[in-house]
Design a protein around this motif. Structure first.
Motif: not given
Length: 370
Positions: A168-177
């Motif tokens: 829950a606390q992680r930084k959610i990445p941009d999939p394309q990035e």
């Protein structure tokens, strides 16, 4: 207060780091000395010894490294004595930690255990030493509270599973990035390979996983490299295969994965929490496996199946882990009804784990009981 925390594996480093953050939040003057890894150090702990120097897997491997283990135990006792903490917090890693706890209790240190030794799986007789040497136990699996309190009359506190917090606390990445940074195709679904965090695990299972690649041209295979292993370690396995490797980005990889092949352990639960259908793989040293088979009393080896108390994910263990069997099971979670069945079961699994807040609850208990 002064805290001394001992973790001995990659998962312990993750959970230890979140515990350290919670301790510092609740006790801003906290001084924390620890055995663990990079994450615990980054969270604010003073790192004494890295888990890379301690992670020995299996009975044979432990025997071969007895002198190193004995030196580590002696050094740990000396370091604790010199530091004189208000409380010692043990995180899993039972073979080492229970030895230190026996000594620590005699020295009249406060002893708290966060993430129970898996005595419900094997060597249940260790409950005697736990009752004798551990002042407070904080458990993270729902069935553990009943195991300790109903079966062994030993009071424990269930705090929920810290993986919920970590995800829950992680930084959610941009999939394309993520795909672009790691030179992955955006038109091929990802099959994630999680072959373990210790050399012995990887050596036993990765070769079998890689042999599937030729049969799945419409997919791309990506290895989640363990932070505890050097990048060069994987090269001898992958040089003849069209496979990518990502390091320190297992959660980012799982968030983009279509399916996964996973070595048993915490990774099976992490994969489930990302709602990724999986096949669980395990193969150990022959002698170690024969010993383990005789002392482990569980129906399952994956946390997913243990928590759900039924076979949600397929487990291929020891001689069952063949290329043919693995391909058959992978096909089921790619194309069969088993795919949706697993995802549905994962939703119920997450509910059973108790929601967010495990690290904060554990930190509050530790401070209260110190």
């Amino acid at each position: 207060m002064k805290y001394y925390i001992i973790a001995g594996e990659a998962s312990g480093d993750l959970h230890g780091s979140n515990l350290i953050k919670a301790l510092l939040k609740n006790d801003p003057q906290a001084q924390i000395r620890c055995w663990g890894g990079d994450m615990m150090e980054m969270a604010g702990g003073t790192l004494v010894k890295h888990y890379k120097e301690m992670a020995f897997m299996g009975f044979v491997e432990v025997l071969n490294n007895l002198s190193t283990i004995k030196k580590n135990i002696a050094f740990c006792k000396e370091d604790i004595s010199n530091y004189s903490p208000d409380v010692i917090v043990f995180i899993d890693f039972s073979g080492f930690n229970l030895r230190i706890a026996k000594w620590a209790k005699k020295q009249q240190y406060k002893t708290n255990y966060y993430i129970s030794p898996q005595i419900w799986a094997s060597r249940e007789g260790r409950i005697k030493s736990i009752k004798r040497d551990i002042d407070k136990m904080y458990v993270i699996l729902p069935f553990e509270k009943a195991f300790y309190e109903n079966k062994h009359q030993y009071k424990v506190d269930f705090v929920g599973h810290p993986l919920i917090d970590a995800i829950a606390q992680r930084k959610i990445p941009d999939p394309q990035e993520f795909l672009s940074e790691n030179k992955l195709n955006d038109d091929k679904p990802i099959i994630a390979l999680l072959p373990g965090s210790r050399k012995q695990e990887v050596q036993m299972v990765l070769g079998v996983m890689l042999k599937l690649i030729a049969d799945y041209e419409k997919f791309q295979f990506v290895i989640a490299a363990a932070p505890s292993l050097d990048a060069t370690f994987y090269q001898e396995y992958v040089e003849n295969y069209p496979v990518k490797i990502v390091r320190n980005k297992t959660y980012d990889l799982l968030s983009c994965a279509h399916a996964a092949l996973v070595t048993s352990g915490t990774a099976t639960l992490e994969t489930a929490l990302f709602k990724v259908p999986q096949v669980v793989c395990y193969k150990g040293n022959w002698i170690s496996y024969q010993i383990a088979k005789r002392i482990i009393t569980l129906k399952y080896i994956s946390l997913v199946n243990l928590i759900m108390d039924r076979e949600v994910v397929k487990e291929l263990i020891q001689n069952e882990l063949t290329v043919k069997n693995l391909k058959n099971e992978l096909d089921k979670i790619l194309f069969g009804k088993e795919r949706e069945q697993q995802i549905e079961a994962y939703v119920e699994l997450e509910k059973r784990l108790g929601g967010e807040g495990a690290s904060n609850k554990a930190a509050a208990f530790i401070i209260e009981n110190a």
